[in-house]
Design a protein around this motif. Structure first.
Motif, PDB file in Angstrom:
ATOM      1  N   SER A 121       0.882  -1.340  -0.079  1.00  0.00           N
ATOM      2  CA  SER A 121       0.065   0.017   0.040  1.00  0.00           C
ATOM      3  C   SER A 121       0.834   1.219  -0.105  1.00  0.00           C
ATOM      4  O   SER A 121       0.440   2.438  -0.278  1.00  0.00           O
ATOM      5  N   ILE A 122       2.116   1.083   0.263  1.00  0.00           N
ATOM      6  CA  ILE A 122       3.104   2.194   0.316  1.00  0.00           C
ATOM      7  C   ILE A 122       3.153   2.677  -1.199  1.00  0.00           C
ATOM      8  O   ILE A 122       2.734   4.082  -1.452  1.00  0.00           O
ATOM      9  N   GLY A 123       3.217   1.941  -2.144  1.00  0.00           N
ATOM     10  CA  GLY A 123       3.318   2.214  -3.619  1.00  0.00           C
ATOM     11  C   GLY A 123       4.234   3.412  -3.793  1.00  0.00           C
ATOM     12  O   GLY A 123       5.400   3.600  -3.248  1.00  0.00           O
ATOM     13  N   HIS A 124       4.035   4.427  -4.680  1.00  0.00           N
ATOM     14  CA  HIS A 124       4.760   5.584  -5.142  1.00  0.00           C
ATOM     15  C   HIS A 124       4.588   6.726  -4.290  1.00  0.00           C
ATOM     16  O   HIS A 124       4.960   7.732  -4.762  1.00  0.00           O
ATOM     17  N   ALA A 125       3.503   6.593  -3.573  1.00  0.00           N
ATOM     18  CA  ALA A 125       3.170   7.929  -2.826  1.00  0.00           C
ATOM     19  C   ALA A 125       4.367   8.452  -2.004  1.00  0.00           C
ATOM     20  O   ALA A 125       5.068   7.630  -1.305  1.00  0.00           O
ATOM     21  N   THR A 126       4.611   9.790  -1.792  1.00  0.00           N
ATOM     22  CA  THR A 126       5.644  10.257  -1.188  1.00  0.00           C
ATOM     23  C   THR A 126       5.611  10.186   0.313  1.00  0.00           C
ATOM     24  O   THR A 126       6.423   9.746   0.975  1.00  0.00           O
ATOM     25  N   GLU A 127       3.966  10.480   1.002  1.00  0.00           N
ATOM     26  CA  GLU A 127       3.826  10.515   2.261  1.00  0.00           C
ATOM     27  C   GLU A 127       2.448   9.571   2.329  1.00  0.00           C
ATOM     28  O   GLU A 127       1.646   9.926   1.482  1.00  0.00           O
ATOM     29  N   ASN A 128       2.767   8.519   3.017  1.00  0.00           N
ATOM     30  CA  ASN A 128       1.542   7.788   3.266  1.00  0.00           C
ATOM     31  C   ASN A 128       1.120   7.484   4.903  1.00  0.00           C
ATOM     32  O   ASN A 128       1.820   6.340   5.350  1.00  0.00           O
ATOM     33  N   TRP A 129       0.665   8.495   5.402  1.00  0.00           N
ATOM     34  CA  TRP A 129       0.389   8.539   6.848  1.00  0.00           C
ATOM     35  C   TRP A 129      -0.802   7.121   7.125  1.00  0.00           C
ATOM     36  O   TRP A 129      -0.563   6.461   8.303  1.00  0.00           O
ATOM     37  N   LEU A 130      -1.578   6.928   6.282  1.00  0.00           N
ATOM     38  CA  LEU A 130      -2.434   5.667   6.542  1.00  0.00           C
ATOM     39  C   LEU A 130      -1.673   4.514   6.746  1.00  0.00           C
ATOM     40  O   LEU A 130      -1.870   3.493   7.460  1.00  0.00           O
ATOM     41  N   ALA A 131      -0.511   4.216   5.663  1.00  0.00           N
ATOM     42  CA  ALA A 131       0.203   2.743   5.814  1.00  0.00           C
ATOM     43  C   ALA A 131       0.606   3.033   7.175  1.00  0.00           C
ATOM     44  O   ALA A 131       0.943   1.851   7.932  1.00  0.00           O
ATOM     45  N   LEU A 132       1.238   3.926   7.576  1.00  0.00           N
ATOM     46  CA  LEU A 132       1.991   4.096   8.854  1.00  0.00           C
ATOM     47  C   LEU A 132       1.023   3.764  10.074  1.00  0.00           C
ATOM     48  O   LEU A 132       1.476   3.075  10.977  1.00  0.00           O
ATOM     49  N   GLN A 133      -0.176   4.243  10.065  1.00  0.00           N
ATOM     50  CA  GLN A 133      -1.000   4.082  11.321  1.00  0.00           C
ATOM     51  C   GLN A 133      -1.434   2.469  11.201  1.00  0.00           C
ATOM     52  O   GLN A 133      -1.655   1.845  12.241  1.00  0.00           O
ATOM     53  N   CYS A 134      -1.596   2.018  10.001  1.00  0.00           N
ATOM     54  CA  CYS A 134      -1.718   0.521   9.723  1.00  0.00           C
ATOM     55  C   CYS A 134      -0.653  -0.487  10.374  1.00  0.00           C
ATOM     56  O   CYS A 134      -0.974  -1.257  10.905  1.00  0.00           O
ATOM     57  N   ALA A 135       0.438  -0.074  10.155  1.00  0.00           N
ATOM     58  CA  ALA A 135       1.671  -0.818  10.808  1.00  0.00           C
ATOM     59  C   ALA A 135       1.694  -0.766  12.243  1.00  0.00           C
ATOM     60  O   ALA A 135       1.824  -1.723  12.788  1.00  0.00           O
ATOM     61  N   MET A 136       1.527   0.527  12.582  1.00  0.00           N
ATOM     62  CA  MET A 136       1.309   0.571  14.290  1.00  0.00           C
ATOM     63  C   MET A 136       0.300  -0.193  14.798  1.00  0.00           C
ATOM     64  O   MET A 136       0.301  -0.803  15.815  1.00  0.00           O
ATOM     65  N   SER A 137      -0.893  -0.073  14.132  1.00  0.00           N
ATOM     66  CA  SER A 137      -2.154  -1.020  14.645  1.00  0.00           C
ATOM     67  C   SER A 137      -1.776  -2.549  14.448  1.00  0.00           C
ATOM     68  O   SER A 137      -2.139  -3.317  15.614  1.00  0.00           O
ATOM     69  N   LEU A 138      -0.995  -2.806  13.314  1.00  0.00           N
ATOM     70  CA  LEU A 138      -0.667  -4.361  13.276  1.00  0.00           C
ATOM     71  C   LEU A 138       0.268  -4.609  14.436  1.00  0.00           C
ATOM     72  O   LEU A 138       0.398  -5.886  14.794  1.00  0.00           O
ATOM     73  N   LEU A 139       1.196  -3.782  14.693  1.00  0.00           N
ATOM     74  CA  LEU A 139       2.320  -4.036  15.892  1.00  0.00           C
ATOM     75  C   LEU A 139       1.483  -4.125  17.314  1.00  0.00           C
ATOM     76  O   LEU A 139       1.781  -5.089  18.003  1.00  0.00           O
ATOM     77  N   GLN A 140       0.354  -3.277  17.387  1.00  0.00           N
ATOM     78  CA  GLN A 140      -0.189  -3.346  18.710  1.00  0.00           C
ATOM     79  C   GLN A 140      -1.016  -4.704  18.495  1.00  0.00           C
ATOM     80  O   GLN A 140      -1.480  -5.545  19.410  1.00  0.00           O
ATOM     81  N   CYS A 141      -1.486  -5.168  17.506  1.00  0.00           N
ATOM     82  CA  CYS A 141      -2.371  -6.416  17.314  1.00  0.00           C
ATOM     83  C   CYS A 141      -1.245  -7.674  17.640  1.00  0.00           C
ATOM     84  O   CYS A 141      -1.769  -8.648  18.314  1.00  0.00           O
ATOM     85  N   LEU A 142      -0.023  -7.457  17.196  1.00  0.00           N
ATOM     86  CA  LEU A 142       0.737  -8.565  17.256  1.00  0.00           C
ATOM     87  C   LEU A 142       1.310  -8.803  18.977  1.00  0.00           C
ATOM     88  O   LEU A 142       1.308  -9.878  19.246  1.00  0.00           O
ATOM     89  N   ALA A 143       1.184  -7.527  19.639  1.00  0.00           N
ATOM     90  CA  ALA A 143       1.539  -7.436  20.908  1.00  0.00           C
ATOM     91  C   ALA A 143       0.444  -8.269  21.764  1.00  0.00           C
ATOM     92  O   ALA A 143       0.711  -8.982  22.632  1.00  0.00           O
ATOM     93  N   ASP A 144      -0.824  -8.010  21.317  1.00  0.00           N
ATOM     94  CA  ASP A 144      -2.038  -8.483  21.795  1.00  0.00           C
ATOM     95  C   ASP A 144      -1.961 -10.122  21.703  1.00  0.00           C
ATOM     96  O   ASP A 144      -2.157 -10.741  22.727  1.00  0.00           O
ATOM     97  N   PHE A 145      -1.503 -10.199  20.567  1.00  0.00           N
ATOM     98  CA  PHE A 145      -1.507 -11.888  20.329  1.00  0.00           C
ATOM     99  C   PHE A 145      -0.451 -12.458  21.244  1.00  0.00           C
ATOM    100  O   PHE A 145      -0.589 -13.449  21.726  1.00  0.00           O
ATOM    101  N   GLN A 146       0.658 -11.867  21.211  1.00  0.00           N
ATOM    102  CA  GLN A 146       1.918 -12.347  22.011  1.00  0.00           C
ATOM    103  C   GLN A 146       1.462 -12.350  23.688  1.00  0.00           C
ATOM    104  O   GLN A 146       1.552 -13.328  24.271  1.00  0.00           O
ATOM    105  N   ILE A 147       0.619 -11.436  24.103  1.00  0.00           N
ATOM    106  CA  ILE A 147       0.287 -11.356  25.532  1.00  0.00           C
ATOM    107  C   ILE A 147      -0.786 -12.736  25.909  1.00  0.00           C
ATOM    108  O   ILE A 147      -0.610 -13.459  26.503  1.00  0.00           O
ATOM    109  N   LYS A 148      -1.708 -12.727  25.018  1.00  0.00           N
ATOM    110  CA  LYS A 148      -2.557 -13.929  25.021  1.00  0.00           C
ATOM    111  C   LYS A 148      -1.988 -15.165  24.911  1.00  0.00           C
ATOM    112  O   LYS A 148      -2.348 -16.201  25.623  1.00  0.00           O
ATOM    113  N   LEU A 149      -0.868 -15.357  23.935  1.00  0.00           N
ATOM    114  CA  LEU A 149      -0.132 -16.694  24.006  1.00  0.00           C
ATOM    115  C   LEU A 149       0.470 -16.994  25.226  1.00  0.00           C
ATOM    116  O   LEU A 149       0.481 -18.049  25.681  1.00  0.00           O
TER     117      LEU A 149
END
Length: 754
Positions: free
Chosen positions: A463-491
């Motif tokens: 989704s980063i593509g050729h866009a110079t600035e893609n703040w939505l992709a950054l927000q998605c990446a942070m949300s995915l990190l949070q989701c992974l941490a939640d997965f880790q804690i529950k595990l």
């Protein structure tokens, strides 16, 4: 004066003198009323006491000497008489000794003379006893034929009572005839009569047991006990009861099949009726079989009945598994029925104060749970199929990365709810005997779930593509990190739950070898128990207490934890790529010229010299200055989950510094690294271009300082080397990295003096 005190064992001369002196002084004072007759002082009184008592003592000593002398004279005069009497006693003793020896000799002679006679008498007595027994045997032998004929007559007229009485007489007669020849034949004949009596009584016995006729059954108990066939009577009882319960079993299955309702509860219904039957029969048997352990018969009926049911419980459950879709519910219902039945039966036995032996307890567990062993082995695969079907329903691809991340956040709780439900079913169905196999299956399921994380990760990267600035992709990446941490804690929480269950399972398996408790682990043979204990030991070796925020070497799902860490690092790298994308776009403008005919080989579009930085560098600086306002809303006060995920990605996030500042520092660090790589690609730099690069680097350094950071050491050294005079280049390059010193020297075409 008390002379008797002198012979006392505790006599003390000083005390004795003082007592007598005080007594003398008191008597003297009372006896003398005229003061003129009293001594002048105490010394005179003492001298008077001494004179008086010493004279008395002398007198007493003299009397003792006289008495001793007189006694000694008497002893000396009487000594010859004593010696004479002792000699007479000695002579009499010698005479008595000779008489005793003579008497002993006479007794020995008498014993020798009468010994043969006594042996003869004993032999005659034995012969007499044998003759008496032979007489009795002959008499019984004469009546044997009569008893036989009378017994035969009773059998012909189906006179069971008479036959029993005659058979008892025949048994007594057989005992008496034990010494006569042909005893084995007579014993066989008696056993044949017992068989005939048993065959005659068996129809009525079966009918009595079927009808529960107490009085008639009691009579048959006496008959069978009299002929030593009580075990056969118990077999008749068990056969009748098993036949009745077998019909009850078929009736329940037929009703269930016909009505097509509550089919899963067929075991519960049968077990309920079986418990009620035991409760009724135990009391009845205690009254009928009024001997030790007579009330055990209904329990033995259960032990013998359950493995021989037709159709077997195993086959019927197999057929139902093939026909129904709710296989786990069926197995859980059957397992709970087994458990409740054994619990109710055990409670009834305790209430009735019936204590089974360890062997009977083992047989009971085998009877109740033995058929379920195959289903315990098959359960993990059935659970895997069920779980995979559930997971496939939620692993849905979405058009956008944001939708995919939100879907994963919603799925995390569902996934671990399903895992906990699986563990609970494992407890209910297998009593955790299938837990070790289930752990391996769960590991495969979790890997499948992490593949979905990987797909979402790639979706964000694309989704980063050729866009110079893609703040939505950054927000998605942070949300995915949070989701992974939640997965880790529950595990981690789920692993601790499994660890507790494994410890309890190990205790249960070990206790089956010592405790007298009903345990489903008894259905495992020694080899299976040893294998299961070894598997648990292997898992427990992995459960050393983890240190630090993240450690995968001490966990059941170590490979899953490693993948979570890898996904976190890759997602963090995607976030960095999103932030570095504009920097890379601007740095492209300072790529070296590919025009080999150029005389100067300057970078493309680069002016010879300017006091202001190039436009691309200015744009990079402006972009870096705007980053805090984009990062702070996301990372200034991150959630605990996001904080943990970032700490997994990079140890710098564990510092007491806002996460936004840490991420900004990493962006600046990567930016400097990219810029340095671009500079080092330039082949030749004239002096004016060197100054331009120096101006650009100084500008970037100022921008970075505005952010509270500093440029990299390598870029700082490049700035020093670009500003150094050619004449003093080597001197000014001291402390710089040799690789950079050589590269910049070659770019600037500075001739080495060394």
């Amino acid at each position: 004066m008390d002379i008797a005190a002198l012979s006392d064992d505790t006599f003390n001369a000083i005390d004795w003198i003082n007592v007598n002196y005080n007594k003398y002084a008191a008597e003297h004072a009372d006896g003398c009323r005229d003061k003129s007759t009293l001594p002048d002082d105490t010394d005179a009184l003492a001298m008077s006491f001494i004179d008086k008592y010493v004279s008395k003592l002398h007198l007493y000593i003299q009397q003792v000497h006289c008495a001793v002398e007189e006694t000694g004279q008497k002893l000396v005069s009487g000594m010859p008489r004593v010696i004479k009497e002792s000699l007479l006693l000695q002579a009499e003793g010698e005479e008595l000794k000779k008489r005793m020896q003579a008497m002993r000799k006479e007794m020995t002679d008498v014993q020798e003379e009468t010994g043969d006679c006594m042996a003869t008498l004993e032999r005659l007595n034995t012969i007499q006893s044998k003759l008496q027994k032979a007489k009795e045997s002959l008499q019984e032998s004469d009546g044997w034929g009569n008893l036989i004929s009378e017994l035969e007559d009773c059998f012909e007229h189906n006179n069971m009572k008479g036959a029993f009485e005659k058979l008892l007489s025949l048994q007594k007669s057989l005992q008496v005839q034990e010494q006569l020849p042909g005893h084995a034949e007579r014993l066989t004949q008696v056993e044949d009569f017992k068989n005939r009596l048993e065959a005659l009584a068996s129809p009525n016995v079966v009918q009595c047991f079927a009808e529960g006729d107490f009085e008639q059954t009691k009579q048959y108990v006496n008959i069978f006990a009299g002929i030593g066939r009580i075990s056969q009577l118990e077999q008749y009882y068990r056969a009748v009861q098993k036949n009745s319960l077998q019909q009850k079993w078929k009736q329940i299955l037929d009703v269930q099949a016909a009505e097509n309702t509550m089919q899963h509860q067929f075991l519960s219904i049968f077990y309920t009726s079986l418990v009620e039957h035991c409760q009724q029969q135990v009391k009845w048997c205690a009254d009928v079989f009024d001997y030790e352990h007579g009330n055990f018969q209904p329990i033995i009926v259960v032990i013998e009945l359950l493995p021989t049911l037709q159709p077997t419980r195993e086959n019927h459950v197999f057929q139902m598994l093939k026909a129904c879709n709710e296989r786990l519910e069926l197995l859980e219902e059957c397992a709970q029925a087994n458990h409740k039945f054994l619990s109710h039966l055990t409670a009834f036995l305790e209430q009735s104060k019936i204590e089974l032996s360890k062997e009977m307890q083992y047989q009971m567990v085998q009877a109740v749970y033995g058929y379920f062993h195959k289903f315990i082995d098959q359960y993990p695969r059935i659970e895997e199929t069920h779980f995979s079907a559930q997971i496939d329903k939620i692993l849905i691809s979405h058009a956008s990365a944001g939708d995919s991340v939100r879907h994963l956040e919603n799925c995390n709780q569902k996934i671990f709810d399903w895992l906990n439900e699986s563990c609970e079913r494992c407890k209910n169905i297998t009593d955790d005997l299938g837990l070790c196999k289930l752990i391996d299956i769960m590991s495969g399921i979790l890997k499948k779930i992490l593949d979905n994380f990987s797909k979402t990760q790639r979706q964000i990267a694309l989704s980063i593509g050729h866009a110079t600035e893609n703040w939505l992709a950054l927000q998605c990446a942070m949300s995915l990190l949070q989701c992974l941490a939640d997965f880790q804690i529950k595990l981690n929480k789920f692993e601790k739950h499994i660890q507790t269950r494994l410890i309890k399972l190990k205790e249960n398996i070990v206790s089956t070898k010592t405790d007298k408790n009903y345990n489903i682990s008894d259905i495992l043979d020694n080899q299976e128990q040893t294998y299961l204990l070894n598997t648990i030991e292997k898992y427990q070796q992995k459960l050393v207490e983890a240190s630090g925020a993240y450690s995968s070497s001490s966990r059941f799902f170590s490979s899953i934890c490693d993948q979570v860490k890898m996904h976190c690092e890759e997602t963090h790298e995607i976030a960095l790529n999103v932030l570095l994308k504009p920097v890379e776009e601007h740095l492209v403008n300072i790529q070296p010229s590919l025009n080999l005919n150029s005389d100067s080989l300057l970078p493309a579009n680069m002016p010879e010299f300017s006091f202001v930085p190039q436009e691309c560098i200015t744009q990079i600086g402006q972009y870096l200055l705007t980053l805090p306002q984009h990062l702070e809303p996301l990372l200034f006060t991150p959630s605990a989950l996001l904080k943990q995920a970032l700490e997994i990605c990079n140890v710098k996030y564990t510092q007491p510094v806002p996460c936004a500042d840490i991420l900004l520092s990493l962006v600046v660090e990567q930016c400097c690294q990219l810029y340095q790589s671009q500079i080092l690609q330039v082949k030749t730099l004239p002096p004016t271009s060197s100054k331009q690069f120096a101006v650009d680097i100084e500008y970037l350094s100022n921008v970075v300082e505005e952010l509270g950071l500093s440029i990299s050491v390598g870029l700082s050294q490049i700035l020093t080397l670009l500003k150094a005079d050619p004449e003093n280049y080597l001197a000014l390059s001291g402390g710089c990295e040799p690789r950079l010193v050589t590269a910049i020297r070659q770019m600037r075409n500075i001739v080495s003096t060394q």
